[in-house]
Design an enzyme around this catalytic site. Structure first.
Site, PDB file in Angstrom:
ATOM      1  N   GLU A   1       0.840  -1.217   0.000  1.00 61.32           N
ATOM      2  CA  GLU A   1       0.000   0.000   0.000  1.00 61.32           C
ATOM      3  C   GLU A   1       0.869   1.259   0.000  1.00 61.32           C
ATOM      4  O   GLU A   1       0.558   2.246   0.660  1.00 61.32           O
ATOM      5  CB  GLU A   1      -0.955   0.028   1.217  1.00 61.32           C
ATOM      6  CG  GLU A   1      -1.812  -1.200   1.356  1.00 61.32           C
ATOM      7  CD  GLU A   1      -3.174  -1.120   0.695  1.00 61.32           C
ATOM      8  OE1 GLU A   1      -3.562  -0.021   0.273  1.00 61.32           O
ATOM      9  OE2 GLU A   1      -3.815  -2.172   0.581  1.00 61.32           O
TER      10      GLU A   1
HETATM   11  C1  LIG Z   1       2.905  -9.940   0.153  1.00 62.23           C
HETATM   12  C2  LIG Z   1       2.654  -8.841  -0.820  1.00 62.23           C
HETATM   13  C3  LIG Z   1       1.376  -8.584  -1.274  1.00 62.23           C
HETATM   14  C4  LIG Z   1       1.141  -7.587  -2.223  1.00 62.23           C
HETATM   15  N1  LIG Z   1      -0.121  -7.421  -2.719  1.00 62.23           N
HETATM   16  C5  LIG Z   1      -0.299  -6.619  -3.806  1.00 62.23           C
HETATM   17  C6  LIG Z   1      -1.558  -6.586  -4.483  1.00 62.23           C
HETATM   18  O1  LIG Z   1      -2.532  -7.241  -4.097  1.00 62.23           O
HETATM   19  N2  LIG Z   1      -1.664  -5.827  -5.603  1.00 62.23           N
HETATM   20  C7  LIG Z   1      -0.621  -5.072  -6.072  1.00 62.23           C
HETATM   21  O2  LIG Z   1      -0.797  -4.406  -7.092  1.00 62.23           O
HETATM   22  N3  LIG Z   1       0.574  -5.067  -5.440  1.00 62.23           N
HETATM   23  C8  LIG Z   1       0.759  -5.822  -4.321  1.00 62.23           C
HETATM   24  N4  LIG Z   1       1.981  -5.858  -3.689  1.00 62.23           N
HETATM   25  C9  LIG Z   1       3.072  -5.050  -4.214  1.00 62.23           C
HETATM   26  C10 LIG Z   1       3.477  -3.923  -3.291  1.00 62.23           C
HETATM   27  O3  LIG Z   1       2.522  -2.909  -3.308  1.00 62.23           O
HETATM   28  C11 LIG Z   1       4.870  -3.454  -3.736  1.00 62.23           C
HETATM   29  O4  LIG Z   1       5.772  -4.492  -3.379  1.00 62.23           O
HETATM   30  C12 LIG Z   1       5.274  -2.145  -3.126  1.00 62.23           C
HETATM   31  O5  LIG Z   1       4.494  -1.096  -3.637  1.00 62.23           O
HETATM   32  C13 LIG Z   1       6.747  -1.816  -3.380  1.00 62.23           C
HETATM   33  O6  LIG Z   1       7.099  -2.003  -4.713  1.00 62.23           O
HETATM   34  P1  LIG Z   1       8.390  -2.898  -5.068  1.00 62.23           P
HETATM   35  O7  LIG Z   1       8.250  -4.181  -4.386  1.00 62.23           O
HETATM   36  O8  LIG Z   1       8.550  -2.896  -6.534  1.00 62.23           O
HETATM   37  O9  LIG Z   1       9.590  -2.117  -4.402  1.00 62.23           O
HETATM   38  P2  LIG Z   1      10.408  -0.919  -5.032  1.00 62.23           P
HETATM   39  O10 LIG Z   1       9.468   0.107  -5.564  1.00 62.23           O
HETATM   40  O11 LIG Z   1      11.446  -1.460  -5.933  1.00 62.23           O
HETATM   41  O12 LIG Z   1      11.097  -0.328  -3.738  1.00 62.23           O
HETATM   42  C14 LIG Z   1      12.300  -0.848  -3.170  1.00 62.23           C
HETATM   43  C15 LIG Z   1      12.786   0.124  -2.100  1.00 62.23           C
HETATM   44  O13 LIG Z   1      13.064   1.390  -2.717  1.00 62.23           O
HETATM   45  C16 LIG Z   1      12.311   2.420  -2.095  1.00 62.23           C
HETATM   46  N5  LIG Z   1      11.901   3.396  -3.086  1.00 62.23           N
HETATM   47  C17 LIG Z   1      11.305   3.192  -4.272  1.00 62.23           C
HETATM   48  N6  LIG Z   1      11.057   4.352  -4.893  1.00 62.23           N
HETATM   49  C18 LIG Z   1      11.512   5.333  -4.071  1.00 62.23           C
HETATM   50  C19 LIG Z   1      11.559   6.749  -4.139  1.00 62.23           C
HETATM   51  N7  LIG Z   1      11.034   7.445  -5.141  1.00 62.23           N
HETATM   52  N8  LIG Z   1      12.127   7.403  -3.110  1.00 62.23           N
HETATM   53  C20 LIG Z   1      12.633   6.742  -2.057  1.00 62.23           C
HETATM   54  N9  LIG Z   1      12.622   5.417  -1.935  1.00 62.23           N
HETATM   55  C21 LIG Z   1      12.061   4.716  -2.925  1.00 62.23           C
HETATM   56  C22 LIG Z   1      11.109   1.717  -1.481  1.00 62.23           C
HETATM   57  O14 LIG Z   1      10.571   2.465  -0.418  1.00 62.23           O
HETATM   58  C23 LIG Z   1      11.731   0.410  -1.017  1.00 62.23           C
HETATM   59  O15 LIG Z   1      12.348   0.576   0.216  1.00 62.23           O
HETATM   60  C24 LIG Z   1       2.219  -6.810  -2.699  1.00 62.23           C
HETATM   61  C25 LIG Z   1       3.506  -7.055  -2.215  1.00 62.23           C
HETATM   62  C26 LIG Z   1       3.746  -8.060  -1.320  1.00 62.23           C
HETATM   63  C27 LIG Z   1       5.152  -8.321  -0.890  1.00 62.23           C
END
Ligand SMILES: Cc1cc2nc3c(=O)[nH]c(=O)nc-3n(C[C@H](O)[C@H](O)[C@H](O)COP(=O)(O)OP(=O)(O)OC[C@H]3O[C@@H](n4cnc5c(N)ncnc54)[C@H](O)[C@@H]3O)c2cc1C
Length: 597
Positions: free
Chosen positions: A406
């Site tokens: 979220e």
């Molecule tokens: C168990 C689980 C359930 C989920 N359920 C859903 C779902 O139902 N539907 C759905 O659509 N998604 C879902 N997600 C996805 C989830 O919303 C994303 O994992 C989350 O938004 C982070 O994206 P990412 O994993 O690509 O991390 P990234 O975006 O790659 O982030 C990696 C790190 O970099 C940081 N970061 C990234 N961009 C910035 C920035 N601009 N400035 C500073 N720091 C930054 C982040 O805070 C994090 O610490 C789920 C994830 C998990 C693990």
């Protein structure tokens, strides 16, 4: 019931407004009907969910769908869905209350949240009447399970950068969808998917309602996760999936807006959704501390353990307070807009968008409090905390996800500050005036206002007033100095966000307890008074530290010296024996065998 001037309250305004206790909703004001719903949810968690936890954890994912169906039979899937679509038509704050209670349901709380929140609400808020009749009615009963497909392998926090593509057919009768989605909660058994993709060469996302039964949808195996092992999470592939044109949700390129608004709702529910787990962890930890003997006495006798129990309870009380304050503010704003003639759905979305800052605060605060509590829960259990035979290990693993989904807590912290500054720039919030007044105060002689010490929290309210000045000084100084470059100095944004979160939390808690004392008297609220003050001391420390770090980062010379002196002045608090206060709070827990506030 809406307080006199509630509709006038704006999101983010807590920083510049002196709110009165009567203007905030407190959980002790929930109606009998709301409490009955919470009790029914509690019973459902105890009698239906908990007996299945082991099987869910071991990979019987479909039990999640079975439980959703049972929750649907009890009305729990349609708490704030209007009755015409098969829901109970209760207000937004009630749906937060139900998410709170379900927080004790482990993995299933993710299953429930994904279905009732991101899986259902896009259609409820943005769907046509036909789409709502066709789909929301089935989602409200559990006949259909919903999921939300936004994240892609290369598009997480930067959600709008997704590559999934929908091509409109030449006769405009349907779209052909291709793409890959990742981390999709409930994917294993979802019947309905809200899928975000770009149409043709659009720059922005559109949203579609996709039925699982349609050809061309495949999935990877279940992800092997750190926690919430009982919730289904899969990658989903769309290979030439034909979507009828009428299943476009809202308008073309409106998908990102839908995604953001729906996530705002999810965020406050996620913050509050930890509360049930927090209370459960406190109850278990208290009971364990009473039973476990070392050095010939229960470990609950030790000050180090009392410190933990008291802090866990205080933090929980604070998360609960700020979540329901914000939740009711959303309801009141919505009601006011409806009374002013706005269509209900639009009013709901406007109400939520108005308090998007508070929704992000709730998400960050709630998830970090939950992380703190499960960590201390493990610690109180000692070696048993590390064992899969005791309940703490799973709670510890399950809690971790809440800081990630979220919108990660980093993204939410950035949003808190970004939204505040944008509102100030647009003239929606008058931050400039108060920030300027603080600047002037820095070079003037301090005004030692006389305080009536017989009035409850008179001194503490002055502390809050000063903490707000500290935040205005630091954020105003940073904006003035760095201007557009502030966005590149994320460390400072994090510092400012921390200050804002703590101020909102500390103010809300003092006001809750003040209101509560008005209802029950001081004696009956001794523990809550202690917790409000303990939390205020914590807030002062955070505001002081974060403020200093920010000032060190963007200012120098005389300018820095003046602001550091200002920060010192604005983060003053009288000495108070925190150790004794924590012991008193811990003793209440120990006497009651758990959380009792
Ligand atoms: C168990 C689980 C359930 C989920 N359920 C859903 C779902 O139902 N539907 C759905 O659509 N998604 C879902 N997600 C996805 C989830 O919303 C994303 O994992 C989350 O938004 C982070 O994206 P990412 O994993 O690509 O991390 P990234 O975006 O790659 O982030 C990696 C790190 O970099 C940081 N970061 C990234 N961009 C910035 C920035 N601009 N400035 C500073 N720091 C930054 C982040 O805070 C994090 O610490 C789920 C994830 C998990 C693990």
């Amino acid at each position: 019931m809406m307080a006199d001037n509630k509709e006038a309250i704006k999101g983010g305004e807590f920083l510049i407004r002196e709110t009165e206790a009567k203007d905030i909703f407190i959980p002790e004001e929930f109606s009998e009907e709301q409490k009955m719903m919470a009790q029914a949810t509690q019973d459902f968690v105890e009698h239906e969910v908990k007996p299945l936890v082991e099987r869910l954890e071991k990979g019987e994912y479909d039990l999640g769908a079975t439980l959703l169906k049972k929750a649907g039979d009890l009305g729990l899937l349609g708490i704030s869905i209007p009755e015409e679509y098969g829901g109970l038509g209760m207000n937004f704050n009630t749906s937060i209350l139900i998410a709170d209670v379900l927080g004790a349901a482990g993995s299933f709380s993710t299953t429930y949240g994904a279905h009732t929140g991101i899986g259902t609400l896009p259609i409820l808020y943005y769907g046509t009447e036909e789409q709502k009749q066709k789909y929301v009615t089935k989602l409200a009963t559990g006949e259909y399970v919903g999921c939300y497909c936004l994240t892609e392998p290369d598009a997480g926090s930067d959600a709008n950068s997704g590559k999934s593509k929908a091509v409109l057919s030449s006769d405009k009768s349907h779209y052909v969808l291709n793409g890959q989605k990742m981390w999709i909660s409930n994917a294993g058994y979802a019947d309905l998917m809200i899928v975000f993709a770009k149409i043709d060469d659009d720059k922005r996302l559109s949203a579609f309602i996709v039925e699982r039964a349609w050809d061309g949808i495949t999935m990877n195996d279940e992800e092997v996760k750190l926690g919430i092992k009982g919730s289904s999470t899969r990658q989903v592939f769309f290979n030439d999936v034909k979507i009828p044109a009428e299943n476009l949700l809202s308008t073309r390129e409106n998908g990102f807006k839908i995604a953001v608004n729906i996530l705002n709702i999810g965020r406050i529910k996620l913050g509050a959704g930890g509360i049930g787990g927090m209370k459960e962890t406190i109850n278990l930890s208290t009971q364990y501390a009473k039973e476990r003997k070392q050095f010939k006495q229960p470990i609950a006798n030790f000050g180090a353990i009392k410190y933990k129990l008291a802090t866990m309870a205080t933090k929980t009380f604070v998360t609960e307070t700020l979540s329901y304050r914000a939740g009711q503010d959303i309801d009141d704003k919505t009601d006011a807009l409806v009374a002013g003639g706005m269509e209900k759905n639009e009013a709901k979305l406007k109400g939520i968008a108005q308090f998007a800052i508070e929704c992000s605060i709730s998400k960050v605060h709630g998830s970090e409090v939950l992380a703190y509590i499960v960590d201390e829960g493990v610690q109180i259990y000692g070696g048993m905390g590390f064992s899969e035979d005791a309940p703490m290990a799973r709670a510890y693993r399950d809690a971790r996800i809440t800081k990630i989904y979220e919108g990660t807590n980093e993204i939410n912290r950035i949003l808190i500050v970004d939204m505040l500054i944008k509102r100030a720039m647009k003239g929606q919030l008058d931050l400039m005036g108060p920030a300027w007044a603080v600047q002037k105060e820095l070079t003037s002689v301090p005004d030692f206002a006389s305080i009536d010490n017989t009035v409850l929290f008179a001194k503490e309210k002055l502390v809050i007033k000063n903490l707000k000045k500290a935040a205005l000084m630091v954020s105003g100084g940073a904006v003035k100095k760095l201007e557009a470059k502030l966005g590149d100095e994320q460390e400072i944004l994090m510092n400012v966000a921390d200050m804002l979160i703590e101020i909102y939390a500390a103010e809300s808690t003092l006001l809750r307890v003040e209101k509560l004392v008005g209802m029950k008297g001081e004696e009956a609220c001794a523990g809550q008074i202690d917790m409000a003050k303990i939390n205020l001391h914590h807030a002062v420390n955070i505001v002081n530290n974060a403020g200093k770090e920010a000032l060190f980062a963007f200012s120098d010379g005389d300018e820095m010296r003046v602001m550091l002196l200002g920060l010192k002045r604005f983060t003053k608090i009288d000495p108070w024996n925190l150790k004794e206060a924590r012991r008193r709070v811990a003793n209440i827990l120990i006497e009651n065998g758990g959380y009792a506030f």
